[in-house]
Design an enzyme around this catalytic site. Sequence first.
Site: not given
Length: 276
Positions: A139, A193, A195
């Site tokens: 992401s 999220y 990390v």
Amino acid sequence: MSNVPVAVVTGSNKGIGFAIVRALCKQFPGDVYLTARDPGRGQKAVAKLQEEGLCALFHQLDIDDLQSIRALRDFLKEKYGGLNVLVNNVGIAFKVHDTTPFAVQAEVTLKTNFFGTRNVCTELLPLVKPYGKVVNVSSMVSSSALGGCSRELQQKFRSNTITEDELVELMTKFVEDTKKSVHEKEGWPNTAYGVSKIGVTVLSRIQARMLNEKRKGDHILLNACCPGWVRTDMAGPQATKSPDEGAETPVYLALLPSDADGPHGQFLSNKTVRTW
Ligand code: NAP
């Protein structure tokens, strides 16, 4: 043993994973496996594609369960002698307003997004055939979370010599630090999220380097990518892309032509290599 090329997409009973399978069914010249932790949800998704005239095969896969991963590995080894395309799509995220304690969110999120994805890679990467493609769905949040790390952590995560063991140690330390409520003092950003996705992006860079060192002649291309902001159960209805649009970059990387020598070991969004 079948000589048919084979593609596997993790977490593909819905969302972006499902759209990746749909696109691969149209474009990949071989068998495409839709996988899901829940066989009922998986078979239902296969039936939905069938209604569209598309033929996906099903295999159970829960990436939190090593036995499940190994069962898929043994199946692929036996039936196909390996695999050609692996898309690590599974990801989970707690909702912004979830009141679960942060340390629990950290442990649960890292368990699936980082450690589960790593376990799939450990078991399946050795099976990837020459000219194979591996896509790890990360992401853009991994980039922003990197920016929120201390300078020392940023240096480690950008390092071209960091090992998989060192990365695992860092991801484990993050979870431990959240339990002691010292993660911010230790230089971590306040996002489990984020990390976990740093972990996925850095893992991809390390794995690509390992392929260069150990299997150079096999021409396998491995990359991480962001699908964009996509309307799924994870991101909600306000997101800008449809699942099919979100599938575009992962599918582009999964179908890179056999004479392509890159991208490899990169992080991409909108089919474009981004600076890490
Ligand atoms: P989603 O709609 O929530 O779908 C997630 C999929 O993963 C579901 O099929 C889910 O299965 C499966 N899954 C979860 N845990 C699993 C496990 N332990 N084993 C096997 N499957 C498991 O999410 P999405 O939006 O499509 O996200 C797909 C990927 O894109 C994730 O890696 C996510 O982090 C990334 N991403 C998404 C966005 C976005 O805007 N949506 C943006 C950036 C990155 P169940 O149905 O059984 O829960």
